[in-house]
Design an enzyme around this catalytic site. Structure first.
Site, PDB file in Angstrom:
ATOM      1  N   GLU A   1       5.674 -59.099  10.106  1.00 49.21           N
ATOM      2  CA  GLU A   1       6.262 -58.939  11.435  1.00 49.21           C
ATOM      3  C   GLU A   1       5.927 -60.164  12.266  1.00 49.21           C
ATOM      4  O   GLU A   1       4.838 -60.734  12.146  1.00 49.21           O
ATOM      5  CB  GLU A   1       5.716 -57.691  12.133  1.00 49.21           C
TER       6      GLU A   1
ATOM      7  N   CYS B   1       7.769 -53.054  15.380  1.00 51.28           N
ATOM      8  CA  CYS B   1       8.381 -52.818  16.695  1.00 51.28           C
ATOM      9  C   CYS B   1       9.388 -53.904  17.065  1.00 51.28           C
ATOM     10  O   CYS B   1      10.250 -53.695  17.918  1.00 51.28           O
ATOM     11  CB  CYS B   1       7.294 -52.743  17.760  1.00 51.28           C
TER      12      CYS B   1
ATOM     13  N   ASN C   1      12.353 -48.340  12.489  1.00 53.29           N
ATOM     14  CA  ASN C   1      10.947 -48.628  12.192  1.00 53.29           C
ATOM     15  C   ASN C   1      10.122 -47.364  12.358  1.00 53.29           C
ATOM     16  O   ASN C   1      10.144 -46.478  11.524  1.00 53.29           O
ATOM     17  CB  ASN C   1      10.435 -49.756  13.095  1.00 53.29           C
ATOM     18  N   GLU C   2       9.430 -47.273  13.477  1.00 54.16           N
ATOM     19  CA  GLU C   2       8.461 -46.193  13.672  1.00 54.16           C
ATOM     20  C   GLU C   2       9.066 -45.170  14.633  1.00 54.16           C
ATOM     21  O   GLU C   2       8.536 -44.939  15.704  1.00 54.16           O
ATOM     22  CB  GLU C   2       7.217 -46.831  14.280  1.00 54.16           C
TER      23      GLU C   2
END
Ligand code: AHR
Length: 663
Positions: A52, A246, A377-378
């Site tokens: 990331e 993120c 993603n999350e």
């Protein structure tokens, strides 16, 4: 009083030798592995990496560009740049956007010099300075337009003011043209600056002012920092998950990651703010932006270079739920779905297809053979499930060959997690991505987590995990041996459950010593050097000693090891090509543990094998630029092995035993 200082590695090795001899060891523990009952296949993707752009992982990190704000597109257009006057010169600098060479990044710099002097222009400070090495070549380039008689000089200057390298551009033309030059510094310097100076009166416009080391990874133009890629290659990762995290989601949808803006010529990739720029008030990074010089094409190439499966993660119509949580209405998801379909075509389509042609144009007519794709993603909540369902429907219909990775949220065990899992099971999701940032105790206590998982449901990707010595997002967290050891203990559980867990990756991957937002991280660097943390070596030992099939292994004579009840954590596997039996044994016991090791169901195990031990002299030990190998694996030959032998495992250690075996 005379003191003897023993180097950490030597101390660890002495410990290993004493332990192998069984001195002061606890006994009664038995490890029994069954070679005749090979279990499930361990997926080649079991151990991978997660990249990331956090901690200046891309710009100022893996992406080898040395100039910050090269296209003058930061909102503060001169950030990273300063005026340089050599002697008494009358000149001016201006940022303009009329008649740019490129409409996507329209701003450029105008240099004007009224009278000839010793030089007037600008200096770029790089990313906390520009790291250059003596005798190596650095390639300067810029788009230039101006008075044809103008003379532009390019210099690398040390912090002390010493000029390390100097060249003059061959020409300035009246139309935008890419001009290049080569600089070879006379000294190594971690914090040099780049100067672009007008030496004759006149006006010159500059854009995309760039400096790359010639020695990028594989000497590629627009390439990656070779030492950092080497760390990845040395892990032999099964996959690379990219570009986040993120970063995929964006604080707002407008700043989400859009892969289509990251391909094509570097100068046409539109710069945006990096979400970690202002995320943490305690670690502000006002000069953190994404140039996308490292974009999806480069990620695919990287995967190919290091033999890893690419796992791109796409925004699924949700901005980060820790921030704005903006949602794309379900009836407006089409562009997001189209992005996913187009990405598959970009990666796998023939060079004659619309997106395959773009890949071919960039230099890769052959497909990248994409097999995995992450949807969000999350994310969490019903909003995620609704969006995942849409993605899964469209993607499965058109590309059943692609396995989809879905989200189990940010925690391994909260209401978001317990909401998502049953839904994803119902939807017959392929692979569910779990995340866990917790203290070392959690990792020591959860090595058995997957023993209890449903064998018939979706597979698990432990997509982000790292032990936190203080607490998640605390800047006080350390990359110490205790954290790494607890991760190793946990990883024995991932591997033993290879029928459920098919992928895993530590997070985050890279951090710059001066420019990080989040710690711990796997690999640290400054402008010239880099080192692997103890966690790096844990990942490496598991990856390089994975084996292809799990062997059942039983540990008796101790209660199951936990943080409070230290002991041995074990996984056994077999490398089918070499026939070797591989035992990975983690001890969180404070004293050596003597164990009877038995390999059952096999004709012969050679007396000599290989032993690799990773141990810190203290649980608080860390690696650093000054002591990069304080905690690093020590390989030696293992003597006295066989189908049954005694071995003493050092305190607080990860031991890999490779046993040559014959059926
Ligand atoms: O790894 C750092 C961040 O942690 C990732 O961006 C995110 O997915 C998680 O919350």
């Amino acid at each position: 009083m005379r003191q003897t200082v023993v180097h950490g590695c030597v101390a660890a090795l002495m410990g290993v030798l004493l332990c192998s001899a069984g001195f002061g060891a606890e006994s009664g523990v038995q490890l029994v592995a069954r070679a005749d009952r090979p279990g499930t296949r361990i997926s080649p993707t079991m151990y991978g990496v997660f990249f990331e752009d956090i901690n200046f992982g891309a710009d100022g990190g893996l992406y080898a560009e040395l100039v910050k704000n090269r296209s003058f597109e930061f909102p503060e257009a001169l950030m990273g740049w300063s005026e340089v006057k050599k002697g008494a010169t009358a000149g001016s600098i201006q940022i303009l956007d009329q008649d740019p060479f490129n409409a996507t990044n329209p701003h450029y710099l105008r240099l004007k010099l009224q009278e000839a002097g010793n030089g007037y222009g600008v200096a770029n400070a790089g990313f906390s300075g520009i790291g250059v090495r003596k005798g190596e070549d650095y390639l300067f380039s810029a788009f230039v337009r101006g008075d044809e008689k103008a003379r532009l000089c390019i210099e690398l200057v040390a912090d002390s003011g010493q000029v390390l390298a100097h060249t003059t551009l061959k020409a300035v033309r009246s139309q935008w043209t890419k001009e290049t030059g080569k600089l070879r510094p006379t000294a190594t310097e971690a914090k040099a600056r780049l100067q672009v100076l007008l030496e004759t009166p006149g006006t010159v416009d500059l854009d995309m002012v760039s400096l790359f080391p010639q020695k990028t990874w594989k000497k590629r133009p627009n390439g990656l920092r070779a030492d950092l890629v080497q760390w990845l290659a040395d892990l032999k990762p099964g996959f690379v998950r990219f570009p986040g995290g993120c970063i995929v989601e964006g604080r707002y949808l407008s700043t989400r990651y859009q892969w289509k803006n990251t391909i094509g010529k570097a100068e046409t990739r539109k710069l945006i703010i990096n979400r970690w720029n202002d995320e943490f008030k305690h670690r502000p990074a006002p000069d953190y932006f994404q140039s996308f010089g490292l974009g999806f094409y480069e990620y695919f190439l990287l995967c190919e270079d290091i033999g890893a499966e690419p796992l791109p993660i796409l925004n699924c119509g949700m901005a980060c739920q820790f921030n704005s949580g903006e949602l794309v209405p379900l009836d407006q998801l089409d562009p997001y779905l189209q992005d996913a379909l187009d990405l598959i075509e970009f990666a796998n389509g023939p060079a004659t297809s619309t997106w395959g042609a773009k890949r071919a144009e960039m230099g890769h007519p052959k497909p990248f053979n994409l097999k995995l794709l992450g949807v969000g993603n999350e994310q969490w909540g019903p909003q995620y499930i609704e969006r995942y369902e849409r993605f899964a429907k469209v993607l499965k219909e058109k590309h059943s060959e692609i396995k989809l990775v879905s989200s189990a949220g940010p925690s391994p065990d909260d209401e978001r997690f317990h909401f998502l899992w049953p839904k994803l099971r119902e939807l017959k999701a392929d692979i569910v991505d779990e995340h866990c940032y917790a203290n070392p105790e959690w990792f020591f206590d959860n090595a058995g987590r997957y023993d209890k998982y449903d064998r018939n449901g979706p597979k698990v990707f432990m997509g982000e995990y790292a032990a936190q010595s203080v607490k998640t997002v605390s800047p006080e967290n350390r990359n110490n041996w205790q954290c790494a050891l607890s991760e190793a203990a946990y990883m024995t559980g991932l591997e033993r459950n290879a029928d459920v867990v098919v992928m895993s990756s530590y997070a985050p991957l890279f951090a710059h010593e001066e420019r990080w937002q989040w710690r711990p991280d796997l690999i640290w660097c400054d402008n010239l050097q880099s080192y692997g943390t103890p966690s790096y070596y844990v990942q490496q030992l598991f990856s390089l000693n994975r084996g292809d099939v799990v062997l059942p292994v039983e540990v008796t004579g101790q209660p199951p090891a936990t943080s409070k009840q230290p002991g041995l954590y074990v996984t056994a596997s077999r490398d089918q090509k070499s026939g070797e039996i591989i035992l990975k044994v983690v001890s969180n016991a404070p004293r050596p543990t003597a164990a009877d090791v038995k390999i059952e169901g096999i004709k012969q195990v050679a007396r000599q094998g290989t032993m690799i031990v990773l141990a810190g002299a203290k649980l608080t030990d860390e690696n650093s630029l000054a002591e990069p190998k304080k905690v690093a694996p020590v390989t030696s030959s293992l003597k006295g092995a066989g189908t049954s032998f005694q071995h003493t495992f050092p305190p607080y250690s990860l031991t890999v035993l490779r046993l040559k075996a014959r059926d």
